[in-house]
Each structure stands twice: as C-alpha cells, then as structure tokens.
Design a protein around this motif. Structure first.
Motif, PDB file in Angstrom:
ATOM      1  N   ASN A  13       0.813  -1.207   0.000  1.00 24.55           N
ATOM      2  CA  ASN A  13       0.000   0.000   0.000  1.00 24.55           C
ATOM      3  C   ASN A  13       0.852   1.265   0.000  1.00 24.55           C
ATOM      4  O   ASN A  13       0.477   2.287  -0.595  1.00 24.55           O
ATOM      5  CB  ASN A  13      -0.963  -0.004   1.179  1.00 24.55           C
ATOM      6  N   LEU A  14       1.990   1.229   0.671  1.00 26.80           N
ATOM      7  CA  LEU A  14       2.923   2.351   0.572  1.00 26.80           C
ATOM      8  C   LEU A  14       3.344   2.559  -0.879  1.00 26.80           C
ATOM      9  O   LEU A  14       3.439   3.700  -1.364  1.00 26.80           O
ATOM     10  CB  LEU A  14       4.152   2.099   1.452  1.00 26.80           C
ATOM     11  N   SER A  15       3.596   1.460  -1.567  1.00 24.47           N
ATOM     12  CA  SER A  15       3.965   1.559  -2.977  1.00 24.47           C
ATOM     13  C   SER A  15       2.838   2.129  -3.819  1.00 24.47           C
ATOM     14  O   SER A  15       3.056   2.959  -4.704  1.00 24.47           O
ATOM     15  CB  SER A  15       4.355   0.171  -3.512  1.00 24.47           C
ATOM     16  N   ARG A  16       1.625   1.719  -3.538  1.00 26.15           N
ATOM     17  CA  ARG A  16       0.486   2.223  -4.297  1.00 26.15           C
ATOM     18  C   ARG A  16       0.321   3.724  -4.105  1.00 26.15           C
ATOM     19  O   ARG A  16       0.017   4.453  -5.058  1.00 26.15           O
ATOM     20  CB  ARG A  16      -0.782   1.480  -3.882  1.00 26.15           C
ATOM     21  N   VAL A  17       0.541   4.194  -2.904  1.00 25.01           N
ATOM     22  CA  VAL A  17       0.483   5.640  -2.665  1.00 25.01           C
ATOM     23  C   VAL A  17       1.581   6.345  -3.439  1.00 25.01           C
ATOM     24  O   VAL A  17       1.347   7.375  -4.099  1.00 25.01           O
ATOM     25  CB  VAL A  17       0.599   5.943  -1.158  1.00 25.01           C
ATOM     26  N   MET A  18       2.799   5.805  -3.378  1.00 22.99           N
ATOM     27  CA  MET A  18       3.915   6.424  -4.095  1.00 22.99           C
ATOM     28  C   MET A  18       3.634   6.498  -5.594  1.00 22.99           C
ATOM     29  O   MET A  18       3.853   7.535  -6.236  1.00 22.99           O
ATOM     30  CB  MET A  18       5.206   5.638  -3.848  1.00 22.99           C
ATOM     31  N   HIS A  19       3.162   5.405  -6.182  1.00 21.59           N
ATOM     32  CA  HIS A  19       2.883   5.400  -7.614  1.00 21.59           C
ATOM     33  C   HIS A  19       1.769   6.376  -7.974  1.00 21.59           C
ATOM     34  O   HIS A  19       1.834   7.051  -9.003  1.00 21.59           O
ATOM     35  CB  HIS A  19       2.511   3.988  -8.070  1.00 21.59           C
ATOM     36  N   ALA A  20       0.731   6.447  -7.139  1.00 23.86           N
ATOM     37  CA  ALA A  20      -0.377   7.361  -7.431  1.00 23.86           C
ATOM     38  C   ALA A  20       0.090   8.810  -7.419  1.00 23.86           C
ATOM     39  O   ALA A  20      -0.252   9.592  -8.310  1.00 23.86           O
ATOM     40  CB  ALA A  20      -1.503   7.156  -6.413  1.00 23.86           C
ATOM     41  N   VAL A  21       0.884   9.169  -6.428  1.00 27.72           N
ATOM     42  CA  VAL A  21       1.368  10.552  -6.337  1.00 27.72           C
ATOM     43  C   VAL A  21       2.377  10.836  -7.450  1.00 27.72           C
ATOM     44  O   VAL A  21       2.357  11.910  -8.064  1.00 27.72           O
ATOM     45  CB  VAL A  21       1.992  10.818  -4.950  1.00 27.72           C
ATOM     46  N   ALA A  22       3.256   9.872  -7.742  1.00 27.81           N
ATOM     47  CA  ALA A  22       4.257  10.083  -8.790  1.00 27.81           C
ATOM     48  C   ALA A  22       3.610  10.242 -10.158  1.00 27.81           C
ATOM     49  O   ALA A  22       4.035  11.082 -10.965  1.00 27.81           O
ATOM     50  CB  ALA A  22       5.242   8.918  -8.812  1.00 27.81           C
ATOM     51  N   ALA A  23       2.577   9.456 -10.439  1.00 19.68           N
ATOM     52  CA  ALA A  23       1.964   9.475 -11.763  1.00 19.68           C
ATOM     53  C   ALA A  23       0.964  10.608 -11.936  1.00 19.68           C
ATOM     54  O   ALA A  23       0.774  11.101 -13.061  1.00 19.68           O
ATOM     55  CB  ALA A  23       1.272   8.140 -12.038  1.00 19.68           C
ATOM     56  N   ASN A  24       0.316  11.050 -10.850  1.00 22.41           N
ATOM     57  CA  ASN A  24      -0.808  11.976 -10.991  1.00 22.41           C
ATOM     58  C   ASN A  24      -0.709  13.222 -10.124  1.00 22.41           C
ATOM     59  O   ASN A  24      -1.600  14.065 -10.155  1.00 22.41           O
ATOM     60  CB  ASN A  24      -2.116  11.252 -10.635  1.00 22.41           C
ATOM     61  N   GLY A  25       0.347  13.328  -9.322  1.00 23.54           N
ATOM     62  CA  GLY A  25       0.450  14.439  -8.384  1.00 23.54           C
ATOM     63  C   GLY A  25       0.651  15.774  -9.061  1.00 23.54           C
ATOM     64  O   GLY A  25       0.944  15.848 -10.260  1.00 23.54           O
ATOM     65  N   PRO A  26       0.510  16.852  -8.282  1.00 21.57           N
ATOM     66  CA  PRO A  26       0.159  16.864  -6.860  1.00 21.57           C
ATOM     67  C   PRO A  26      -1.290  16.423  -6.603  1.00 21.57           C
ATOM     68  O   PRO A  26      -2.186  16.766  -7.354  1.00 21.57           O
ATOM     69  CB  PRO A  26       0.349  18.330  -6.451  1.00 21.57           C
ATOM     70  N   LEU A  27      -1.449  15.656  -5.515  1.00 23.28           N
ATOM     71  CA  LEU A  27      -2.756  15.155  -5.114  1.00 23.28           C
ATOM     72  C   LEU A  27      -2.934  15.347  -3.612  1.00 23.28           C
ATOM     73  O   LEU A  27      -1.968  15.279  -2.855  1.00 23.28           O
ATOM     74  CB  LEU A  27      -2.871  13.653  -5.412  1.00 23.28           C
ATOM     75  N   SER A  28      -4.170  15.544  -3.202  1.00 21.41           N
ATOM     76  CA  SER A  28      -4.472  15.554  -1.776  1.00 21.41           C
ATOM     77  C   SER A  28      -4.574  14.122  -1.268  1.00 21.41           C
ATOM     78  O   SER A  28      -4.668  13.165  -2.051  1.00 21.41           O
ATOM     79  CB  SER A  28      -5.800  16.275  -1.524  1.00 21.41           C
ATOM     80  N   ARG A  29      -4.584  13.963   0.058  1.00 20.42           N
ATOM     81  CA  ARG A  29      -4.774  12.634   0.628  1.00 20.42           C
ATOM     82  C   ARG A  29      -6.105  12.033   0.176  1.00 20.42           C
ATOM     83  O   ARG A  29      -6.194  10.835  -0.118  1.00 20.42           O
ATOM     84  CB  ARG A  29      -4.724  12.718   2.155  1.00 20.42           C
ATOM     85  N   ALA A  30      -7.142  12.856   0.113  1.00 19.90           N
ATOM     86  CA  ALA A  30      -8.455  12.365  -0.307  1.00 19.90           C
ATOM     87  C   ALA A  30      -8.416  11.880  -1.749  1.00 19.90           C
ATOM     88  O   ALA A  30      -9.019  10.855  -2.091  1.00 19.90           O
ATOM     89  CB  ALA A  30      -9.503  13.464  -0.149  1.00 19.90           C
ATOM     90  N   ALA A  31      -7.706  12.610  -2.607  1.00 20.84           N
ATOM     91  CA  ALA A  31      -7.617  12.209  -4.010  1.00 20.84           C
ATOM     92  C   ALA A  31      -6.844  10.902  -4.150  1.00 20.84           C
ATOM     93  O   ALA A  31      -7.184  10.042  -4.970  1.00 20.84           O
ATOM     94  CB  ALA A  31      -6.962  13.309  -4.829  1.00 20.84           C
ATOM     95  N   VAL A  32      -5.792  10.741  -3.354  1.00 20.77           N
ATOM     96  CA  VAL A  32      -5.031   9.486  -3.377  1.00 20.77           C
ATOM     97  C   VAL A  32      -5.930   8.334  -2.935  1.00 20.77           C
ATOM     98  O   VAL A  32      -5.959   7.264  -3.548  1.00 20.77           O
ATOM     99  CB  VAL A  32      -3.783   9.573  -2.480  1.00 20.77           C
ATOM    100  N   ALA A  33      -6.677   8.556  -1.862  1.00 17.73           N
ATOM    101  CA  ALA A  33      -7.575   7.512  -1.353  1.00 17.73           C
ATOM    102  C   ALA A  33      -8.588   7.094  -2.417  1.00 17.73           C
ATOM    103  O   ALA A  33      -8.868   5.910  -2.597  1.00 17.73           O
ATOM    104  CB  ALA A  33      -8.286   8.002  -0.099  1.00 17.73           C
ATOM    105  N   ALA A  34      -9.127   8.075  -3.136  1.00 16.37           N
ATOM    106  CA  ALA A  34     -10.109   7.763  -4.177  1.00 16.37           C
ATOM    107  C   ALA A  34      -9.479   6.968  -5.314  1.00 16.37           C
ATOM    108  O   ALA A  34     -10.120   6.081  -5.888  1.00 16.37           O
ATOM    109  CB  ALA A  34     -10.721   9.060  -4.713  1.00 16.37           C
ATOM    110  N   ARG A  35      -8.223   7.266  -5.624  1.00 17.62           N
ATOM    111  CA  ARG A  35      -7.570   6.595  -6.743  1.00 17.62           C
ATOM    112  C   ARG A  35      -7.209   5.152  -6.432  1.00 17.62           C
ATOM    113  O   ARG A  35      -7.289   4.287  -7.303  1.00 17.62           O
ATOM    114  CB  ARG A  35      -6.311   7.355  -7.173  1.00 17.62           C
TER     115      ARG A  35
END
Length: 417
Positions: free
Chosen positions: A46-68
């Motif tokens: 799950n740490l990796s999933r957060v990293m990939h989501a932020v790296a690919a689509n950031g900047p993102l809020s915590r809520a946006a990461v959770a939704a993704r």
C-alpha cells in the motif's frame, strides 16, 4: 482496514494507472513481488500504491489518493505521514486555496532524497545520468569513445568516472543514489550482471558487477530492453503490446506484452540484429552471415552510401539525405527494406499491436519508414501493424536504466527509507 494502511480482505488494485506498479518486469528492480501476504506485506504494497499514485498523478491531496487507490482517507493519511517522515513525499501547501471548505494539502514525491543512476555502454560512447523521483533528469554526462576491442575493465573504469561525476552533482542538490542500472549492447544472462556476448564490443562472459565497486544495488540489462521500458513509461501513450527496435551500430529489439518485457528463458530475447536477411550475405561479428545489422546498422548504411564514418554518423546521414543526396537516400531505402524483412518474421510470430523505431536511427525515420512499411505491408499475414517513431530516440536506453531504479523505489519505498 488497519490504521497502518493494510487491507483486511479484498484484492489489490495495482497497475491500473499510467506508471502503475510492477510494469516492465526488470530483474532486480522491483522488490515488492513475492512479499508475504501478511499485514506487513500489505502495508508495504500500500505504501507503494500511494507512491505510484502521487508520482503518476500528483500533486494530489490525501483524499484524491484515497479515491484513486481504493483505501480509506484515514489509512492513506497514515501511509502518507510515513512517507513524509522518510523524505519520499512532501507537502506543497493547500491543493485548491479558492475552494469552499477546508482545502487538502497537495502531495508530491520529493525532489530530493533517493534518485536513480542510469549508465550506458555504447559501441562508440559512454553515458550516465541521474533521475529524481519526479522523473526529472538532474545530471548527465556523455563521452564519445570507440569501445570496440577495448577490454571490459578500462571501459567500466571510464564509465565509473562518469557515474561519480553525475552522482557528485546530484548529491549537491540533496539527492542520494538508490541504485545503479547499466545498459549494454549485448546478451545479459537473466537475473545476473554477466554480459554473455556483445559482438560489437567483443565481450564474452563478462561479469560487469565484478568490475564495479560494491557501492550500490546494481542491475545490468540489454540496451534494447531499457529502451523499451523507457518507451512504456515515458513514451507518448504506447500500447501495452509493442515491439521496440533500438537501432544504432547494432540493432536490438524488445517485446512488451501486456506491459511487461518478454525476456525468454535465458533473458536473450530480442536479438533482431542477428536475424538473417540474406543468408549468403556478408559476415557478421556474431559469426553468422547476412544479418540485419550488415544492412541496416549505422556503419552498413554509411558503407552503402559511400560515406566515411564521422564523429556523428547519424547526423551526417540525415544532413545528406535532407539535402537530396540520392546515394544516401538509396542506402536508407535499402536499410528500411532490410528492417521490414526482418520485422516481418517477428510480427508474424508475435503479433504486436505496433512496432516502435527507437535508437539513433529514429532520426532517419523519414527515409527509412516508406520502404520498411512497404515490406511489412507485403509480407505480414495479419491485417496490418502500426509503425511509430520513438520521441526518445537515442536517449531511450539511458533514461530507461535510470527510471528502472526510480521505479524500484516507488515499488518498495520501505526498502530505501
């Protein structure tokens, strides 16, 4: 769902976004595979999933990461706090200051901290670069040198000089190397650092790792494989199935199937340059005759055009072709036809959605592609195959190597924290 970000039940939803996890299949670059299905293993995934989501689509809020990624906001917040403490993610301030209600803090992967070191041994050059977690090239160095016939030791010593040069510059900007990946123009034994054979360098059974100081985690791979990974990760929305052709002095290829490299049993898949085009043709350094490289490699095209090799062979060919030199244009048409003939077998056998022409010869695409497409159109059994030109050109293998290290950090941030 635990407060540490682990899932209780359900399946992981990885690899759905561009830049999603574990795509490419690079040996040694992804440490997440095989993690036990325990709470600790799920936390690391799950740490990796957060990293990939932020790296690919950031900047993102915590809520946006959770939704993704499909986790609760509380779980994502816990994971983000851990990544911030490790220096892998940073907060940029309110995501949308003008929105109604309390804005979320925008998250981005850190511009400092771990970085990927990529290096390349070419037939006529050496190169090294540093790429940060945001994908930006922060330092780069290239040296023109003829490596044919040189012993591996001096070549690797010169390469290490470039690696230390770019590393020193990156460290001054707050970056630290997380690993080193080296692209070579030859066969690399699967899950090893051994170049089994590099005909254009005259290297045989060379353990590159044994020639390097044990300073960083190391991956050694074929330059065409790194070029294909760069196309997959950085190209202009390539399909998940394509055949990447890396054409310079030698010609290599790499097949990507469903977003992963097809390596073959021993890691030797993709030696397109040594596919015979005319079996009774000129002798090749590999020991065969009539190989594609003898008709479509840089030096072969120069010979056919009646030009002497210069410091920048491709630029010379492009300049002459653009000026209307019919000898050069004719040589490029013949090279394109040879490429088309060799690719016909690969396309008929493997059925990729597209062929992507990369490497230095991508600069010559305007004069290569017409005859290449003609041959494919006449010979392939299926309804057709798209042919595209990589926008990365000769930079693909070097960038692919550096980004492979970056993705290993995104795949297992715990391993570098």
């Amino acid at each position: 769902m635990g407060r540490d970000g682990t899932e209780r039940g359900g399946t992981e939803r990885g690899g759905t976004e561009r830049g999603g996890t574990e795509r490419g299949g690079l040996p040694g670059a992804s440490r997440r595979e095989g993690l036990p299905d325990t709470q600790q293993g799920m936390r690391r995934r799950n740490l990796s999933r957060v990293m990939h989501a932020v790296a690919a689509n950031g900047p993102l809020s915590r809520a946006a990461v959770a939704a993704r990624i499909g986790l609760t906001r509380a779980a994502v917040s816990t994971l983000v706090d851990e990544l911030i403490r490790a220096g892998l993610v940073e907060e940029l301030g309110p995501e949308r200051p003008c929105r109604v209600g309390r804005p979320g803090s925008a998250l981005a992967v850190s511009a400092q901290g771990p970085a990927g070191i990529g290096a390349e041994v070419g037939v006529d050059h050496l190169a090294a670069c540093v790429v940060d977690l945001r994908g930006a090239v922060r330092a780069r160095a290239t040296r023109r040198v003829d490596n044919r016939g040189r012993a591996p030791g001096p070549v690797v010593t010169d390469l290490m000089s470039l690696i230390r040069q770019v590393s020193a510059g990156a460290e001054q900007e707050g970056l630290r190397p997380a690993g080193l990946a080296i692209a070579v123009p030859g066969l690399v034994a699967r899950d090893s650092h051994t170049v089994v054979r590099a005909p254009n360098l005259d290297w045989h059974d060379t353990d590159v790792g044994a020639l390097l100081p044990a300073e960083l985690p190391l991956v050694v791979d074929n330059e065409a494989n790194f070029g294909a990974l760069a196309e997959l990760w950085l190209g202009a929305a390539p399909p998940a199935d394509f055949l990447h052709v890396s054409a310079e002095v030698g010609i290599g290829a790499a097949l990507v199937v469903e977003g992963r490299l097809l390596r073959g049993a021993r890691g030797f898949a993709g030696e397109l340059g040594h596919v015979p085009v005319w079996p009774d043709g000129p002798k090749c350094p590999c020991g065969g005759r009539g190989c594609l490289e003898q008709y479509a490699g840089e030096e072969a095209v120069l010979r056919a055009a009646g030009l002497a090799p210069g410091a920048d062979r491709v630029e010379l060919l492009a300049t002459c072709a653009a000026a209307g030199d019919e000898n050069v244009r004719g040589a490029l048409r013949e090279a394109g036809a040879a490429l088309g003939i060799a690719l016909t077998g690969a396309v008929n056998l493997l059925d990729p959605r597209a062929v992507v022409l990369g490497g230095a010869l991508s600069r010559l695409a305007p004069w290569l592609l017409p005859s290449l497409r003609d041959e494919l159109g006449r010979r392939i059994a299926g309804p057709g195959c798209a042919v595209a030109v990589s926008r990365l050109g000769p930079d693909g293998p070097l960038l692919g190597a550096a980004h492979a290290v970056v993705r290993s950090v995104l795949d297992d941030p715990v391993g570098v924290a």
